[in-house]
Structures are given as C-alpha cells and as structure tokens.
Design a protein around this motif. Structure first.
Motif, PDB file in Angstrom:
ATOM      1  N   ILE A  60     -65.461  17.718 -17.356  1.00 35.75           N
ATOM      2  CA  ILE A  60     -64.017  17.537 -17.484  1.00 35.75           C
ATOM      3  C   ILE A  60     -63.446  17.207 -16.114  1.00 35.75           C
ATOM      4  N   GLY A  61     -62.786  16.066 -16.017  1.00 36.80           N
ATOM      5  CA  GLY A  61     -62.208  15.647 -14.756  1.00 36.80           C
ATOM      6  C   GLY A  61     -60.716  15.892 -14.686  1.00 36.80           C
ATOM      7  N   LEU A  62     -60.103  15.350 -13.656  1.00 39.60           N
ATOM      8  CA  LEU A  62     -58.654  15.447 -13.508  1.00 39.60           C
ATOM      9  C   LEU A  62     -57.967  14.755 -14.688  1.00 39.60           C
ATOM     10  N   VAL A  63     -58.547  13.643 -15.140  1.00 36.03           N
ATOM     11  CA  VAL A  63     -58.030  12.881 -16.273  1.00 36.03           C
ATOM     12  C   VAL A  63     -59.079  12.726 -17.366  1.00 36.03           C
ATOM     13  N   SER A  64     -60.268  12.313 -16.984  1.00 38.86           N
ATOM     14  CA  SER A  64     -61.316  11.928 -17.939  1.00 38.86           C
ATOM     15  C   SER A  64     -62.111  13.115 -18.474  1.00 38.86           C
ATOM     16  N   ALA A  65     -62.930  12.804 -19.463  1.00 39.07           N
ATOM     17  CA  ALA A  65     -63.902  13.770 -19.986  1.00 39.07           C
ATOM     18  C   ALA A  65     -65.152  12.978 -20.336  1.00 39.07           C
ATOM     19  N   SER A  66     -66.325  13.592 -20.166  1.00 48.35           N
ATOM     20  CA  SER A  66     -67.558  12.909 -20.547  1.00 48.35           C
ATOM     21  C   SER A  66     -68.498  13.891 -21.231  1.00 48.35           C
ATOM     22  N   VAL A  67     -69.243  13.353 -22.187  1.00 54.80           N
ATOM     23  CA  VAL A  67     -70.248  14.146 -22.902  1.00 54.80           C
ATOM     24  C   VAL A  67     -71.530  13.336 -22.972  1.00 54.80           C
ATOM     25  N   LYS A  68     -72.626  14.007 -23.277  1.00 56.19           N
ATOM     26  CA  LYS A  68     -73.878  13.294 -23.463  1.00 56.19           C
ATOM     27  C   LYS A  68     -73.787  12.432 -24.723  1.00 56.19           C
ATOM     28  N   ALA A  69     -74.434  11.283 -24.671  1.00 50.05           N
ATOM     29  CA  ALA A  69     -74.338  10.309 -25.762  1.00 50.05           C
ATOM     30  C   ALA A  69     -74.743  10.897 -27.114  1.00 50.05           C
ATOM     31  N   LYS A  70     -75.649  11.849 -27.119  1.00 51.89           N
ATOM     32  CA  LYS A  70     -76.111  12.432 -28.384  1.00 51.89           C
ATOM     33  C   LYS A  70     -75.010  13.223 -29.105  1.00 51.89           C
ATOM     34  N   TYR A  71     -73.945  13.565 -28.367  1.00 48.99           N
ATOM     35  CA  TYR A  71     -72.829  14.301 -28.978  1.00 48.99           C
ATOM     36  C   TYR A  71     -71.650  13.396 -29.333  1.00 48.99           C
ATOM     37  N   ALA A  72     -71.813  12.100 -29.135  1.00 48.35           N
ATOM     38  CA  ALA A  72     -70.704  11.160 -29.326  1.00 48.35           C
ATOM     39  C   ALA A  72     -70.106  11.242 -30.729  1.00 48.35           C
ATOM     40  N   LYS A  73     -70.973  11.279 -31.745  1.00 45.30           N
ATOM     41  CA  LYS A  73     -70.486  11.309 -33.127  1.00 45.30           C
ATOM     42  C   LYS A  73     -69.678  12.572 -33.397  1.00 45.30           C
ATOM     43  N   LYS A  74     -70.142  13.690 -32.884  1.00 40.36           N
ATOM     44  CA  LYS A  74     -69.456  14.959 -33.088  1.00 40.36           C
ATOM     45  C   LYS A  74     -68.066  14.933 -32.436  1.00 40.36           C
ATOM     46  N   VAL A  75     -67.998  14.371 -31.233  1.00 34.54           N
ATOM     47  CA  VAL A  75     -66.710  14.293 -30.532  1.00 34.54           C
ATOM     48  C   VAL A  75     -65.756  13.347 -31.256  1.00 34.54           C
ATOM     49  N   LYS A  76     -66.265  12.205 -31.686  1.00 38.07           N
ATOM     50  CA  LYS A  76     -65.413  11.229 -32.372  1.00 38.07           C
ATOM     51  C   LYS A  76     -64.849  11.792 -33.676  1.00 38.07           C
TER      52      LYS A  76
END
Length: 255
Positions: free
Chosen positions: A138-154
């Motif tokens: 978690i950044g000041l603005v952005s957020a990133s996750v591992k690609a394998k969790y992309a579907k869950k986040v979406k």
C-alpha cells in the motif's frame, strides 16, 4: 487510443532505425541530452530488492556512475513513496523520482511532492487493505497485489474498476487513479522542471514502462525487456539489467 499509438510508434521506430544508421546511442549529440529517465527493478537492479538497501541487491556504485555522466537523473518506478524516500537518503543523485507508477512525483532536493489521487482510488485502496492479502503493498496513493490475487481483488472492487487504472508489472498488479501511469508522471516532472522530453534518454524493461516509452525521447530497452517495450525502443542492449546499464554508461562516456 493508447493501443493505436503504441502500434503506430512501434512501426515508426522500426522504420526510422532501419533507415537512419546514425540513430544509435553512441551517435547522439551528448550536448543536447538533458536527462536520463530510468526504471528501477530489473533495470538498475538485477532482481527486485527483498532487503531494502542491502548492498548485495542495490549497486550504489552503478548509480554513482550513471549520475557522473552529467545529465539530470530521473527515476521512474512502481515502488511506494516510502521506499523512494529511503532510497534518496542513500543516493541523493536523483533530480526527480516518479514513484508509485506515476501517482507521486518527488523532487528530493526541495522535498516537493506532486500527488495525483482520486476518491475512487481511495475507496479501492481501502477495500484492498481490508482483504489482507499476502505481499500486498500500500503506497501513498497506489496499491499492488500479486497477480495470482487479481481476480479476487477485482471481484471485491467491482463497480470501481472503470474508475481506476490497473497495470501489470511482472508478477504484480498495480491499482492507480484513472489515466495515471509512468508516462503521465514523467510528463508532469518534465513540465515542472521545464525539460524537453525530446532531449531525454529513457531506459526500461517492464510492461509498465510502455507508456513512458510512448513519450518523446531516445528509448532504450534492456535485453531482459518485455517484447512490447522492445518494439518501441530505438535501441536494445546486449546485456540484461545492471550489465545493460553499464553498457549504456560506456557508450555515453565513450569509454
């Protein structure tokens, strides 16, 4: 529109390179170069550092050599702002850092920050935080996750996906405010510093560098770069990552 521009530029660069034998790094007029804009992970480093600022993972001598060329040095990275603040304390040679894939533009000498955010992105970041997924950043603005969790986040942020930008970077998925990318951040930085992007050298390796390569400038893709980036490049190094950067330094210093 972005896809059309990318395809057009890849064809244009290929034809220009074939036609103009002088369109090579060592043939550039060095007096007209104002800045070098470079990616970080897998570009200035062979691997993404796991232990921040371990000398085995970040070659500060390489950064010093790059800085000693005499051009303004820009760093453009997907890394969170807090990482950049620590890096700049260890290496004060960057005139500007475009962090969080373009969302934060930082000028180390003055500590000035130019931040692009949105209410939609704030909601997305909160939802991602609540998921508690491993290796989430978690950044000041952005957020990133591992690609394998992309579907869950979406699935979690459905209804908001059209209001933000989602970018793939190696095995990570970055979530950003709409229309924000490295190309956007670089343009903001160049405008603030009154630097003509035509007079820059841009270096990268990843898919998230594509928008940066669509900007004006002499583009160099490293040997380990994504195929999309290589199509947009004026030149491709023979070596990967750190050795590729050394190759660039040698050509610019005529050594």
């Amino acid at each position: 529109i972005e896809n059309a521009i990318e395809k057009h530029l890849s064809i244009y660069n290929k034809l220009m390179t074939q036609k103009n034998a002088l369109l090579k790094l060592e043939s550039l007029d060095k007096t007209k170069i104002k800045a070098i804009i470079t990616d970080f992970d897998r570009t200035l480093t062979d691997l993404p550092p796991k232990i921040v600022f371990d000398k085995k993972e970040i070659d500060f001598e390489l950064l010093e050599k790059l800085g000693s060329l005499g051009f303004d040095l820009f760093l453009a990275t997907g890394r969170p702002f807090r990482f950049i603040q620590s890096l700049c304390k260890k290496f004060p040679g960057f005139r500007c850092v475009i962090a969080e894939n373009g969302a934060v533009v930082y000028f180390p000498k003055t500590k000035r920050q130019l931040v692009t955010n949105s209410e939609h992105m704030k909601k997305v970041k909160t939802k991602i935080q609540k998921l508690g997924l491993p290796q989430t950043v978690i950044g000041l603005v952005s957020a990133s996750v591992k690609a394998k969790y992309a579907k869950k986040v979406k699935n979690e942020i459905r209804g908001l996906t059209d209001q933000i930008k989602i970018v793939k970077n190696a095995d990570d998925i970055l979530f950003l405010p709409a229309r924000v990318d490295k190309g956007y951040g670089v343009r903001i930085a160049a405008q603030y510093l009154n630097i003509d992007l035509e007079k820059t050298i841009v270096v990268g390796d990843g898919e998230n560098d594509v928008e940066m390569f669509i900007n004006p400038g002499f583009k160099i893709a490293l040997a380990n770069a994504h195929p999309r980036l290589k199509k947009l490049a004026h030149e491709i190094t023979k070596n990967k990552s750190e050795k590729g950067i050394l190759e660039i330094i040698q050509k610019l210093s005529n050594k």
